[in-house]
Motif scaffolding. Structure first.
Motif, PDB file in Angstrom:
ATOM      1  N   TYR A  58     -14.732   9.114   5.690  1.00  0.00           N
ATOM      2  CA  TYR A  58     -14.568  10.556   5.869  1.00  0.00           C
ATOM      3  C   TYR A  58     -15.381  11.370   4.867  1.00  0.00           C
ATOM      4  O   TYR A  58     -15.144  12.564   4.692  1.00  0.00           O
ATOM      5  CB  TYR A  58     -13.071  10.919   5.761  1.00  0.00           C
ATOM      6  N   ASN A  59     -16.341  10.726   4.232  1.00  0.00           N
ATOM      7  CA  ASN A  59     -17.141  11.388   3.205  1.00  0.00           C
ATOM      8  C   ASN A  59     -17.792  12.669   3.727  1.00  0.00           C
ATOM      9  O   ASN A  59     -17.835  13.692   3.039  1.00  0.00           O
ATOM     10  CB  ASN A  59     -18.206  10.417   2.688  1.00  0.00           C
ATOM     11  N   ALA A  60     -18.280  12.618   4.966  1.00  0.00           N
ATOM     12  CA  ALA A  60     -19.012  13.764   5.520  1.00  0.00           C
ATOM     13  C   ALA A  60     -18.093  14.874   6.013  1.00  0.00           C
ATOM     14  O   ALA A  60     -18.557  15.990   6.296  1.00  0.00           O
ATOM     15  CB  ALA A  60     -19.910  13.286   6.663  1.00  0.00           C
ATOM     16  N   THR A  61     -16.803  14.598   6.124  1.00  0.00           N
ATOM     17  CA  THR A  61     -15.889  15.591   6.692  1.00  0.00           C
ATOM     18  C   THR A  61     -15.297  16.531   5.647  1.00  0.00           C
ATOM     19  O   THR A  61     -14.741  17.572   5.998  1.00  0.00           O
ATOM     20  CB  THR A  61     -14.720  14.889   7.413  1.00  0.00           C
ATOM     21  N   GLY A  62     -15.365  16.143   4.369  1.00  0.00           N
ATOM     22  CA  GLY A  62     -14.783  16.972   3.325  1.00  0.00           C
ATOM     23  C   GLY A  62     -13.305  16.735   3.095  1.00  0.00           C
ATOM     24  O   GLY A  62     -12.680  17.444   2.293  1.00  0.00           O
ATOM     25  N   VAL A  63     -12.727  15.744   3.776  1.00  0.00           N
ATOM     26  CA  VAL A  63     -11.318  15.423   3.549  1.00  0.00           C
ATOM     27  C   VAL A  63     -11.187  14.736   2.186  1.00  0.00           C
ATOM     28  O   VAL A  63     -11.958  13.833   1.860  1.00  0.00           O
ATOM     29  CB  VAL A  63     -10.776  14.498   4.657  1.00  0.00           C
ATOM     30  N   ALA A  64     -10.223  15.175   1.391  1.00  0.00           N
ATOM     31  CA  ALA A  64     -10.006  14.608   0.056  1.00  0.00           C
ATOM     32  C   ALA A  64      -8.896  13.557   0.105  1.00  0.00           C
ATOM     33  O   ALA A  64      -7.939  13.670   0.879  1.00  0.00           O
ATOM     34  CB  ALA A  64      -9.634  15.707  -0.932  1.00  0.00           C
ATOM     35  N   PHE A  65      -9.039  12.552  -0.751  1.00  0.00           N
ATOM     36  CA  PHE A  65      -8.043  11.478  -0.848  1.00  0.00           C
ATOM     37  C   PHE A  65      -7.529  11.433  -2.284  1.00  0.00           C
ATOM     38  O   PHE A  65      -8.320  11.500  -3.227  1.00  0.00           O
ATOM     39  CB  PHE A  65      -8.658  10.143  -0.432  1.00  0.00           C
ATOM     40  N   ALA A  66      -6.199  11.318  -2.431  1.00  0.00           N
ATOM     41  CA  ALA A  66      -5.587  11.404  -3.759  1.00  0.00           C
ATOM     42  C   ALA A  66      -4.551  10.309  -3.950  1.00  0.00           C
ATOM     43  O   ALA A  66      -3.967   9.795  -2.987  1.00  0.00           O
ATOM     44  CB  ALA A  66      -4.945  12.775  -3.954  1.00  0.00           C
ATOM     45  N   ARG A  67      -4.320   9.964  -5.222  1.00  0.00           N
ATOM     46  CA  ARG A  67      -3.290   9.007  -5.617  1.00  0.00           C
ATOM     47  C   ARG A  67      -2.305   9.722  -6.536  1.00  0.00           C
ATOM     48  O   ARG A  67      -2.712  10.455  -7.430  1.00  0.00           O
ATOM     49  CB  ARG A  67      -3.893   7.818  -6.371  1.00  0.00           C
ATOM     50  N   VAL A  68      -1.012   9.484  -6.311  1.00  0.00           N
ATOM     51  CA  VAL A  68       0.036  10.085  -7.146  1.00  0.00           C
ATOM     52  C   VAL A  68       0.998   8.978  -7.554  1.00  0.00           C
ATOM     53  O   VAL A  68       1.596   8.327  -6.689  1.00  0.00           O
ATOM     54  CB  VAL A  68       0.816  11.180  -6.395  1.00  0.00           C
ATOM     55  N   LYS A 112      -3.190   8.076  11.683  1.00  0.00           N
ATOM     56  CA  LYS A 112      -2.740   9.426  11.346  1.00  0.00           C
ATOM     57  C   LYS A 112      -3.872  10.239  10.707  1.00  0.00           C
ATOM     58  O   LYS A 112      -3.976  11.452  10.925  1.00  0.00           O
ATOM     59  CB  LYS A 112      -1.522   9.367  10.416  1.00  0.00           C
ATOM     60  N   THR A 113      -4.693   9.567   9.905  1.00  0.00           N
ATOM     61  CA  THR A 113      -5.835  10.269   9.317  1.00  0.00           C
ATOM     62  C   THR A 113      -6.762  10.762  10.424  1.00  0.00           C
ATOM     63  O   THR A 113      -7.238  11.902  10.405  1.00  0.00           O
ATOM     64  CB  THR A 113      -6.596   9.332   8.353  1.00  0.00           C
ATOM     65  N   VAL A 119     -12.315  11.904  13.920  1.00  0.00           N
ATOM     66  CA  VAL A 119     -12.763  10.512  13.983  1.00  0.00           C
ATOM     67  C   VAL A 119     -13.700  10.216  12.818  1.00  0.00           C
ATOM     68  O   VAL A 119     -14.611  10.983  12.511  1.00  0.00           O
ATOM     69  CB  VAL A 119     -13.482  10.237  15.317  1.00  0.00           C
ATOM     70  N   ALA A 120     -13.477   9.081  12.161  1.00  0.00           N
ATOM     71  CA  ALA A 120     -14.353   8.654  11.072  1.00  0.00           C
ATOM     72  C   ALA A 120     -15.603   8.008  11.647  1.00  0.00           C
ATOM     73  O   ALA A 120     -15.683   7.717  12.833  1.00  0.00           O
ATOM     74  CB  ALA A 120     -13.623   7.650  10.180  1.00  0.00           C
ATOM     75  N   SER A 121     -16.603   7.770  10.803  1.00  0.00           N
ATOM     76  CA  SER A 121     -17.858   7.194  11.262  1.00  0.00           C
ATOM     77  C   SER A 121     -17.702   5.748  11.687  1.00  0.00           C
ATOM     78  O   SER A 121     -18.465   5.244  12.491  1.00  0.00           O
ATOM     79  CB  SER A 121     -18.915   7.288  10.146  1.00  0.00           C
ATOM     80  N   ALA A 122     -16.713   5.022  11.156  1.00  0.00           N
ATOM     81  CA  ALA A 122     -16.440   3.639  11.537  1.00  0.00           C
ATOM     82  C   ALA A 122     -15.004   3.326  11.205  1.00  0.00           C
ATOM     83  O   ALA A 122     -14.446   3.875  10.252  1.00  0.00           O
ATOM     84  CB  ALA A 122     -17.375   2.674  10.793  1.00  0.00           C
ATOM     85  N   PRO A 123     -14.350   2.481  11.986  1.00  0.00           N
ATOM     86  CA  PRO A 123     -12.949   2.179  11.701  1.00  0.00           C
ATOM     87  C   PRO A 123     -12.800   1.386  10.411  1.00  0.00           C
ATOM     88  O   PRO A 123     -13.514   0.410  10.208  1.00  0.00           O
ATOM     89  CB  PRO A 123     -12.517   1.340  12.911  1.00  0.00           C
ATOM     90  N   PRO A 124     -11.926   1.793   9.517  1.00  0.00           N
ATOM     91  CA  PRO A 124     -11.712   1.055   8.266  1.00  0.00           C
ATOM     92  C   PRO A 124     -10.891  -0.198   8.502  1.00  0.00           C
ATOM     93  O   PRO A 124     -10.202  -0.328   9.501  1.00  0.00           O
ATOM     94  CB  PRO A 124     -10.940   2.049   7.393  1.00  0.00           C
ATOM     95  N   GLN A 125     -10.954  -1.118   7.522  1.00  0.00           N
ATOM     96  CA  GLN A 125     -10.175  -2.342   7.580  1.00  0.00           C
ATOM     97  C   GLN A 125      -8.714  -2.009   7.354  1.00  0.00           C
ATOM     98  O   GLN A 125      -8.351  -1.252   6.469  1.00  0.00           O
ATOM     99  CB  GLN A 125     -10.654  -3.305   6.486  1.00  0.00           C
ATOM    100  N   ALA A 126      -7.850  -2.590   8.167  1.00  0.00           N
ATOM    101  CA  ALA A 126      -6.426  -2.332   8.032  1.00  0.00           C
ATOM    102  C   ALA A 126      -5.820  -3.185   6.928  1.00  0.00           C
ATOM    103  O   ALA A 126      -6.282  -4.291   6.672  1.00  0.00           O
ATOM    104  CB  ALA A 126      -5.711  -2.630   9.366  1.00  0.00           C
TER     105      ALA A 126
END
Length: 353
Positions: A58-68, A112-113, A119-126
């Motif tokens: 999702y790098n090109a979409t601008g969606v941010a990912f965070a850890r808490v 859900k993402t 849609v992402a550029s390629a499906p990630p590994q589950a």
């Protein structure tokens, strides 16, 4: 906030405070996916890897990912009702999250993402795994004897004691609030201890109880469990009964009833100072030597470890001194009698019958 990344990935933001998370939401209009984690939980590690993969997709979409880290940012875990790890929230701006996900379900996280952010550029590994109760990886190192003594006092100060963040009137984390609600629903009385007010207790109790998270519920001086266990018991209508049973079991037993059980706890029972491996008076040592000489098995009770037994057994047996030797619940005698029986070759026969 600190950002972590692997080669070629968009950084995953480590959020340390609620203010940092709110700032991330404000600066990420395209969306935020947040992972609530705990270091000790192995499934969280697998989901961290998936989060990194999603950040690439999702790098090109601008969606941010965070850890808490769930237990370290209480304001967020309470705000979003986080009760287990791994746990995920999906956001677009401030306010109520778009969605939530509990558990290490890689396919559901990817789905859900995509559902909320395209849609992402390629499906990630589950990644796959189980749900684990939230815990801190900073388990207490254990305190000195005086801390253990204090913890024993605290865990038995009332029949039911909840160690939590905040108190029953003002819980300071979502986990504590849920357990308070469950306890309130039983109608039983209980007390609370705010671990945020005492760092020694907060860290020491983790080691004392061998339980790394809070809240912790004690009943009758014994650990009943943490948030997940208590909520599961409440959902199954088992909590009230378990608490009542634990409290009843902790009530003082009449000393004569206890002594009657103790003297019969082994066919041959010696009440002495110390134990058979380390007698702590000459009389006890002589009786141990005599018993060892018979080759018959026997058990011991150290009267120095229990003042109630030490004093109560004198009246119970009408025998004022120690050691005292019992066979099948009946008093054979003290040091002089036992040594006399041993010298006359009668002791083995008496305790073997």
């Amino acid at each position: 906030p600190r950002q972590t990344s692997i080669s070629g990935t968009m950084p995953v933001t480590d959020v340390k405070t609620a203010a940092e998370f709110d700032a991330l939401l404000a600066s990420s209009p395209h969306g935020v996916v947040a992972h609530y984690w705990a270091t000790w939980c192995e499934p969280c590690g697998a989901m961290d890897q998936l989060m990194k993969q999603l950040s690439v997709q999702y790098n090109a979409t601008g969606v941010a990912f965070a850890r808490v880290e769930a237990e370290e940012v209480d304001e967020l875990t309470e705000r979003y009702d986080v009760s287990a790890v791994p746990f995920f929230t999906f956001h677009k701006g401030a306010g109520v999250p778009l969605d939530k996900l509990e558990g290490a379900d890689g396919k559901a996280l990817a789905s859900k993402t995509q559902q909320h952010f395209g849609v992402a550029s390629a499906p990630p590994q589950a990644a796959n795994g189980g749900v684990a109760p939230v815990a801190s990886n900073n388990a207490g190192a254990g305190g000195p004897g005086d801390l253990d003594a204090r913890l024993r006092t605290l865990t038995t100060q009332d029949p039911v004691v909840l160690f939590m963040k905040g108190d029953r009137d003002e819980p300071r984390c979502g986990f504590s609030r849920k357990v308070v609600e469950a306890l309130n629903n039983t109608g039983l009385d209980y007390s609370t201890f705010d671990i945020l007010t005492d760092e020694d207790v907060r860290q020491g109790l983790k080691t004392f109880s061998n339980w790394p998270t809070y809240p912790q519920l004690y009943a009758g001086g014994e650990l009943l469990g943490g948030c997940d266990i208590i909520l599961e018991m409440a959902a199954g209508n088992e909590l009230k009964g378990a608490l009542e049973e634990a409290v009843e079991a902790s009530k003082p037993v009449d000393i004569n009833t206890r002594l009657s059980t103790l003297v019969k706890s082994s066919e041959v029972m010696l009440f002495m100072k110390g134990d058979r491996d380390e007698p702590r008076c000459g009389f006890s040592r002589k009786v141990v030597e005599a018993l060892n000489g018979t080759g018959v098995g026997y058990s011991t009770f150290d009267i120095l470890s229990d003042e109630d037994v030490r004093q109560g057994l004198k009246a119970f047996s009408n025998w004022p001194t120690y050691p005292q030797l019992y066979h099948k619940g009946e008093l054979l005698g003290g040091c002089d009698i036992i040594l006399e029986m041993a010298a006359g070759g009668e002791l083995k026969e008496a305790i073997s019958a």
